[in-house]
Design a protein around this motif. Structure first.
Motif, mmCIF file in Angstrom:
data_model
loop_
_atom_site.group_PDB
_atom_site.id
_atom_site.type_symbol
_atom_site.label_atom_id
_atom_site.label_comp_id
_atom_site.label_asym_id
_atom_site.label_seq_id
_atom_site.Cartn_x
_atom_site.Cartn_y
_atom_site.Cartn_z
ATOM 1 N N PRO A 25 6.796 -5.372 2.517
ATOM 2 C CA PRO A 25 7.218 -5.341 1.100
ATOM 3 C C PRO A 25 8.226 -6.456 0.836
ATOM 4 O O PRO A 25 8.895 -6.918 1.759
ATOM 5 C CB PRO A 25 7.850 -3.964 0.937
ATOM 6 C CG PRO A 25 8.207 -3.518 2.316
ATOM 7 C CD PRO A 25 7.220 -4.167 3.237
ATOM 8 N N PHE A 26 8.301 -6.877 -0.394
ATOM 9 C CA PHE A 26 9.208 -7.967 -0.750
ATOM 10 C C PHE A 26 10.545 -7.416 -1.199
ATOM 11 O O PHE A 26 11.593 -7.913 -0.825
ATOM 12 C CB PHE A 26 8.572 -8.813 -1.853
ATOM 13 C CG PHE A 26 9.324 -10.078 -2.150
ATOM 14 C CD1 PHE A 26 9.585 -10.995 -1.147
ATOM 15 C CD2 PHE A 26 9.749 -10.364 -3.431
ATOM 16 C CE1 PHE A 26 10.271 -12.170 -1.410
ATOM 17 C CE2 PHE A 26 10.435 -11.539 -3.711
ATOM 18 C CZ PHE A 26 10.695 -12.439 -2.696
ATOM 19 N N LEU A 69 1.918 1.457 -2.160
ATOM 20 C CA LEU A 69 0.807 1.526 -3.112
ATOM 21 C C LEU A 69 0.926 2.837 -3.878
ATOM 22 O O LEU A 69 1.355 3.848 -3.337
ATOM 23 C CB LEU A 69 -0.530 1.500 -2.366
ATOM 24 C CG LEU A 69 -0.853 0.211 -1.617
ATOM 25 C CD1 LEU A 69 -2.120 0.410 -0.781
ATOM 26 C CD2 LEU A 69 -1.055 -0.936 -2.591
ATOM 27 N N TYR A 108 3.424 -1.506 -12.608
ATOM 28 C CA TYR A 108 3.187 -2.133 -11.315
ATOM 29 C C TYR A 108 2.462 -1.170 -10.379
ATOM 30 O O TYR A 108 2.691 0.034 -10.415
ATOM 31 C CB TYR A 108 4.506 -2.542 -10.658
ATOM 32 C CG TYR A 108 5.215 -3.652 -11.385
ATOM 33 C CD1 TYR A 108 4.640 -4.916 -11.463
ATOM 34 C CD2 TYR A 108 6.441 -3.449 -11.987
ATOM 35 C CE1 TYR A 108 5.280 -5.945 -12.126
ATOM 36 C CE2 TYR A 108 7.089 -4.474 -12.654
ATOM 37 C CZ TYR A 108 6.499 -5.719 -12.719
ATOM 38 O OH TYR A 108 7.134 -6.735 -13.379
ATOM 39 N N THR A 109 1.619 -1.728 -9.532
ATOM 40 C CA THR A 109 0.922 -0.935 -8.520
ATOM 41 C C THR A 109 1.868 -0.534 -7.395
ATOM 42 O O THR A 109 1.726 0.531 -6.813
ATOM 43 C CB THR A 109 -0.238 -1.768 -7.931
ATOM 44 O OG1 THR A 109 -1.126 -2.101 -8.996
ATOM 45 C CG2 THR A 109 -0.999 -0.996 -6.872
ATOM 46 N N LEU A 110 2.825 -1.425 -7.114
ATOM 47 C CA LEU A 110 3.744 -1.167 -6.007
ATOM 48 C C LEU A 110 4.941 -0.376 -6.517
ATOM 49 O O LEU A 110 5.577 -0.764 -7.493
ATOM 50 C CB LEU A 110 4.181 -2.492 -5.382
ATOM 51 C CG LEU A 110 3.009 -3.323 -4.830
ATOM 52 C CD1 LEU A 110 3.498 -4.669 -4.317
ATOM 53 C CD2 LEU A 110 2.294 -2.556 -3.736
ATOM 54 N N GLN A 131 9.487 -1.886 -4.439
ATOM 55 C CA GLN A 131 8.046 -2.135 -4.568
ATOM 56 C C GLN A 131 7.441 -2.140 -3.168
ATOM 57 O O GLN A 131 6.903 -3.134 -2.710
ATOM 58 C CB GLN A 131 7.778 -3.463 -5.284
ATOM 59 C CG GLN A 131 8.292 -3.460 -6.717
ATOM 60 C CD GLN A 131 7.845 -4.657 -7.516
ATOM 61 O OE1 GLN A 131 7.618 -5.722 -6.979
ATOM 62 N NE2 GLN A 131 7.709 -4.476 -8.826
ATOM 63 N N LEU A 188 3.409 -0.682 2.554
ATOM 64 C CA LEU A 188 3.017 -2.043 2.888
ATOM 65 C C LEU A 188 3.653 -2.445 4.210
ATOM 66 O O LEU A 188 4.709 -1.932 4.588
ATOM 67 C CB LEU A 188 3.508 -3.010 1.808
ATOM 68 C CG LEU A 188 2.875 -2.908 0.434
ATOM 69 C CD1 LEU A 188 3.573 -3.886 -0.513
ATOM 70 C CD2 LEU A 188 1.391 -3.215 0.493
#
Lengths: 347, 820
Positions: free
Chosen positions: B553-554, B561, B528-530, B558, B550
């Protein structure tokens, strides 16, 4: 003399084959043909041989010399091959495994992406790349997504803080925010703005959605999109592309069908189904594989192409989904865990 | 959106069309069918009403009875059936499954013997017929139905419900009427509108200003049209059974006649409507206005909301009674004792409803429709339908004229197309008459037909008000192909002319890296990028970590970046190690984000890891990797981007080494100038925190994405000497702190000079590095093999010796110590 030569040869033929080592051989060789060797000694006696016998004796000596040399050569060859054998050691067991590392493996997503781009290259699509960090203009505005569209919500799209600065991702409008692209369609816009039609590109790449990760969703995944812009591009051309792609990928019997759908940046728009009879773990006759449509005139206007002159189509699909269908993988998370037992299956 | 088949039948005759065909039609009209549900009784063949005539005990089983049952003359009159139910008493009317019947679960009824006694059918319970989840004994049929009556005739009719997804461009299809219109067009049937008998002329009672004196709209932009009608003398009670059944079928719980009719009209027309209890409105007035900060309302779902300023509400003289377009308040709602109503049918702008719904986190069937877009031009018709049904089912009377505030400009839209244009866009021929009929079946009306010079007739269609999505000729292409059937789009070969360009250099780089590293035994990974903040902090300085965060973020792990690919690969090693899987060599290509000249840059990157301890054992161990293994692979990464790492200044990674082991990792390049490479040992302390055992070597290469270049120009051939070479070995003793590259550079420089013009130094190779006896403390001996060659002749010993002596003299003069 003749007897002496015969005795010498007899002795040599008895002794030389049993020599065990190279020093023994060298010593024996010296004893026979060295400066003080037996044969050398006999040859020295030639001077004492009466003149009329010289040709006969000379011939005998030469014959003996040749024979002796043959014995010596044979002995040497035997020793050399024994030495070689000693150096080689016993024969290998060809059934033992090689301790050396084998080749590595391409990730299944790479394999699927490369296969798709190979197929598309044959009909003139070249691969383009674009930034994963995008701006609202390229990701939404230019694709006819209104400002209040739910897809733009911070609920669905990852944004960077207003203070974020990116040296190599250009903004169209100074006030717009940076985000993580939600589709690779942004690459279409950048390509159209940079180039001039006709255009035929495929843009595979990573995209981001604010989704709960589960067996079929992932915070980032990969898409592949095709864009073709030219004069007189028709719905039929679009169908021809889809038929070509999936017949190449899955065999001539593969069929595709279109269902009307809605996307903001194509008109008309379709969802694409694939006849799934030869896919593993699929138990329905048709399976949805992507979306497509004719580029909406609004999009052309936005990038400065005259929609009266230019027409085109776009097609997009998820690479994970395709890989899952092709390989029968049932959980998208496996692509991102990199369990080597998984990775090795697709070499 | 759930649609009832029997409800649709009101507007379009679907008799004789199978559920599957309807489902298919909906699909190919462009609405995805998520599921098809059946409600109520399934269809039973050979299941009829019977009357039990006698009941006797089974001779061989205590719990069984032998009954004679009259199933009507058509089925042979009385027959004997063995039954295990306690209530198979003579006189009861019960369902009888006759031999040949198939009950739910594919249970086939046959003539049989039960414990030695013939049984010709089965008496059924509600559960066996799937009419109830659970049941005690036989289903006793009320009303003494005649024996032989098919069971379905005695049960409420079942229904089929299509649960479909409506695309955002088609809010008109968020209604039964809207979907019926589509189906009518598809099946070439007539669309039957509901018969609306109410007209404003038919007001039956005097106005009641005591109930509602006036309506005032203070937010005309957000609420361009508001209608309110007073209905008096209603009797609140359950709504008719058919109405209840329809609502239940599409997933709404019937409440009372008033509320049910409101929901019914919304699901019929797509126009949300609302009913107030007139008696509960303070001040006999309704005001459409913005909420004041802090105003409170408790909605019908029982939730209390504190409103923020600006949200659109409908208020009485004292308080908000409806959150406009979203939900009414419990306080002004209809109760069992309500007798007088105010019926609201209004239009609210989608942005206003959306903002309100989002702010309050409150959504409803009403807000969903307003957000998608409701046809304001159909408002009056829906309002009249609402009034009609209220009057018909509640006994009320309309008191005074409709309060109608606001106005909308009449709808006018026309699109002119030629059949030639439509066929051109399609690329295949649909007959002009078929296209015209298709568009007309969607209520697009041809208002003019004019000839064109070259392209046949041009049709000008007037577009119905509910089809705001149709605005341009291209929009009609989709309508035509939809009704023609997208399955019928012909297949063909690709005829496009060649436009072959080159693949993007980034693609070529990634491809080359993958080929090279797979060839070297590495497994390609995708991470993953995150990444979590903590992980990023281990590899980037604090200021950069902050820049990589970010905004939204969710999930916590994650949030940032990635500035490197190495951390992801270490996570992959961790996962494999935790699962007991031997993973040693992994690589990845992908984007990373690096700070560069005060802002972030998106960079193309590639990285690898080599884990020393994988738990794997071998019958013949090979040499372990070390720093120089990592250096070699890092150099090949750089080489694939056209950079010769060996020619670049390389230095140990300076402290803080951020992820790398001080003294055992080095870097070259600088992202500020376009690229960077770091390679060597991963920080042992970091590995320990990751729980990774054994050393891990790694390498990372990143290049600013726009600097990745296509393949370098084709190189030109340089001739090489065919005469024998002359070799000389030379060892230098240098302080251990002197970088070997400097020594080699000096050796090469002096050797090249010594070779002069007549012959050349071909190569200098380090072949030995020695410390120990004969070399002073803190020094090392570096031994080089020098190869000289002349292009045109065999070198003589004399000239090579002369040159070699000069090399040694020059190096000594330059301060190097020759080891003899």
């Amino acid at each position: 003399m003749q007897d002496q030569l015969a005795a010498l040869l007899a002795k040599a033929s008895a002794e030389l084959p049993s020599l065990a080592s190279r020093p023994d051989f060298e010593a024996a060789k010296a004893r026979y043909v060295g400066p003080n060797g037996e044969l050398t000694g006999l040859m020295k006696q030639m001077g004492a041989v009466p003149k009329e016998q010289k040709p006969i004796v000379g011939k005998l000596v030469n014959e003996a010399k040749t024979a002796l040399q043959a014995h010596l050569d044979a002995a040497l060859a035997r020793l050399e091959s024994a030495e070689l054998a000693a150096r080689l050691g016993p024969a290998v067991d060809p059934t033992l495994p090689s301790p050396d590392r084998g080749p590595g493996t391409h990730h299944p997503l790479t394999l699927v992406r490369e296969e798709m781009t190979r197929i598309l290259r044959k009909v003139g699509f070249t691969v383009v790349e674009g930034p994963e960090v995008e701006t609202e203009y390229y990701c939404f505005d230019a694709l006819n997504t209104p400002a209040d569209h739910p897809a733009r919500d911070a609920q669905d799209t990852f944004y960077l803080p207003a203070s974020a600065r990116f040296g190599n991702v250009s903004k169209k409008n100074p006030g717009e925010r940076y985000l993580l692209r939600t589709h690779t369609s942004s690459v279409q816009i950048r390509t159209m703005l940079k180039g001039t039609p006709p255009i035929r590109i495929v843009s595979p790449g990573r995209v981001y959605r604010r989704d709960t990760t589960d067996a079929t969703h992932s915070a980032n995944f990969h898409q592949l999109e095709c864009l073709y812009v030219d004069k007189n591009v028709t719905v039929r051309d679009l169908k021809a592309l889809l038929d070509y792609i999936f017949a190449s990928l899955l065999g001539k019997d593969t069929k595709t069908r279109f269902r009307p759908h809605y996307f903001g940046y194509t008109e008309p728009s379709f969802e694409v189904d694939l006849s799934a009879t030869h896919l593993p773990k699929v138990n329905k006759p048709w399976i949805e594989i992507g979306g497509c449509g004719m580029v909406d005139p609004v999009v052309f206007q936005d990038v400065g192409y005259d929609p009266e002159v230019w027409s085109g189509y776009a097609f997009g699909m998820g690479l994970e989904r395709l890989a899952m269908l092709l390989y029968g993988i049932d959980d998208i998370r496996y692509f991102y865990q990199n369990d080597v037992r998984f990775l090795r299956q697709f070499a | 959106m759930k649609l009832s088949r029997s409800w649709l039948q009101d507007y379009v005759d679907l008799s004789g069309i199978t559920d599957d065909d309807i489902s298919r039609a909906i699909t190919f009209l462009g609405f995805e069918v998520e599921q098809v549900l059946r409600t109520g009784a399934p269809r039973f063949d050979l299941v009829v009403a019977g009357r039990i005539l006698t009941r006797d005990k089974h001779p061989n089983a205590d719990k069984l009875s032998i009954c004679t049952v009259d199933v009507g003359p058509a089925h042979g009159g009385a027959r004997t059936i063995v039954c295990g139910a306690p209530n198979c008493d003579a006189g009861n009317h019960v369902p009888v499954a006759l031999p040949g019947a198939v009950l739910p679960g594919d249970f086939v009824i046959k003539e049989a013997k039960v414990r030695g006694q013939a049984s010709s059918g089965m008496l059924c319970s509600a559960k066996e017929l799937t009419l109830a989840e659970d049941s005690q004994g036989l289903l006793v049929l009320a009303g003494e139905p005649a024996p032989g009556t098919p069971l379905n005739e005695l049960l409420p009719p079942g229904d089929v419900v299509f649960d479909i997804e409506i695309t955002p461009n088609r809010p008109d299809a968020l209604s039964h009427l809207g979907v019926a219109r589509e189906l009518a067009a598809w099946f070439k049937k007539e669309l039957r509108y509901p018969a609306v008998s109410f007209t404003p002329a038919a007001i039956s009672a005097d106005a009641r200003p005591d109930l509602l004196a006036y309506v005032r709209v203070l937010a005309e932009t957000e609420c361009p049209l508001y209608t309110a009608t007073v209905v008096t003398g209603v009797k609140v009670g359950p709504s008719p059974e058919w109405l209840q059944r329809r609502l239940a079928a599409v997933g709404l719980r019937p409440i009372n006649n008033i509320v049910d009719i409101g929901n019914y009209v919304m699901l019929e027309y797509g126009q949300p409507v609302h009913a107030f209890d007139a008696a509960r409105l303070a001040g006999a007035e309704l005001i459409v206005r913005r909420a004041a900060e802090g105003e409170k309302i408790t909605t019908l779902d029982g939730k209390a909301h504190t409103l923020s300023a600006g949200l659109l509400v409908i208020a009485d003289a004292q308080k908000p009674v409806v959150i406009a377009g979203v939900m009414g308040s419990a306080g002004a709602g209809v109760t069992i004792s309500t007798t007088d109503l105010v019926l609201e049918v209004a239009h609210f702008k989608r942005q206003a409803v959306r903002a309100t719904s989002k702010r309050l986190g409150l959504a409803s069937d009403s807000s969903y429709r307003y957000e998608r877009g409701v046809d304001v031009h159909s408002l009056d018709e829906a309002a009249h339908r609402f009034i009609d049904l209220i009057l018909a089912h509640t006994g009320g009377r309309v008191a005074g004229p409709i309060h109608r505030v606001g106005a909308v400009a009449p709808w006018e839209r026309e699109i002119t197309v030629t059949p030639a244009y439509l066929n051109e866009k399609l690329g295949f021929e649909i007959p002009a008459a078929e296209m015209r009929a298709a568009l007309e079946s969607l209520e697009l009306v041809v208002t003019r037909e004019e000839p064109t010079a070259t392209r046949g007739p041009a049709w000008t269609f007037s577009i119905p008000s509910w089809r705001d999505d149709l605005d341009r000729p291209i929009d009609l292409v989709e309508e035509v192909v939809r009704l023609h059937g997208t399955e019928k789009i012909p297949t063909s070969v690709i005829t496009a002319p060649g436009l072959v360009g080159n693949d993007d250099p980034i693609v070529l780089f990634n491809r080359k890296v993958a080929e090279a590293f797979v060839g070297q035994g590495f497994n390609e990974c995708v991470n993953y990028t995150l990444r979590p903040a903590k992980e990023v902090a281990a590899w980037a300085p604090p200021a950069q970590v902050e820049a990589l965060a970010l905004a939204n973020p969710f999930v916590e792990d994650q949030s940032h970046l990635r500035p490197t690919l190495v951390s992801g690969l270490l996570a992959s090693l961790q996962l494999n190690q935790a699962r007991g899987v031997a993973a040693s060599r992994l690589f990845e290509t992908g984007r990373v984000f690096l700070e560069r000249n005060g802002s972030l840059s998106e960079c193309v990157a590639a990285a690898f890891v080599i884990a020393e301890e994988t738990g794997e054992r071998s019958w013949r161990p090979r040499e372990a990797a070390d720093f120089y293994t990592a250096k070699r692979h890092a150099a090949s990464l750089a080489a694939l981007a056209g950079i010769e790492l060996e020619r670049q200044p390389t230095a140990l990674v300076a402290a803080p080494a951020l992820g790398w082991q001080t003294g055992h990792a080095a870097s070259a390049g600088d992202i500020r100038h376009g690229w960077t490479a770091t390679f060597g040992l991963v920080d042992l302390a970091h590995l320990k925190t990751l729980g990774l055992t054994g050393k891990v070597y790694a390498g990372f290469f990143a290049i600013v994405s726009e600097k990745v270049e296509a393949d370098a120009d084709r190189r030109s051939y340089k001739p090489f000497g065919l005469h024998p070479a002359a070799l000389r070995d030379l060892a230098l003793v240098v302080p251990a702190s002197t970088p070997a590259a400097e020594v080699q550079k000096a050796v090469a420089k002096h050797a090249r000079a010594a070779a002069g013009q007549t012959f050349a130094l071909e190569s200098v190779e380090l072949f030995d590095l020695y410390t120990g006896k004969g070399v002073p403390e803190a020094h090392q001996s570096l031994a080089y093999a020098l190869t000289f060659r002349a292009p045109d002749r065999t070198l003589t010993d004399d000239e090579v010796n002369a040159a070699f002596n000069r090399v040694q003299a020059d190096l000594t003069a330059a301060g190097f110590q020759i080891r003899k």
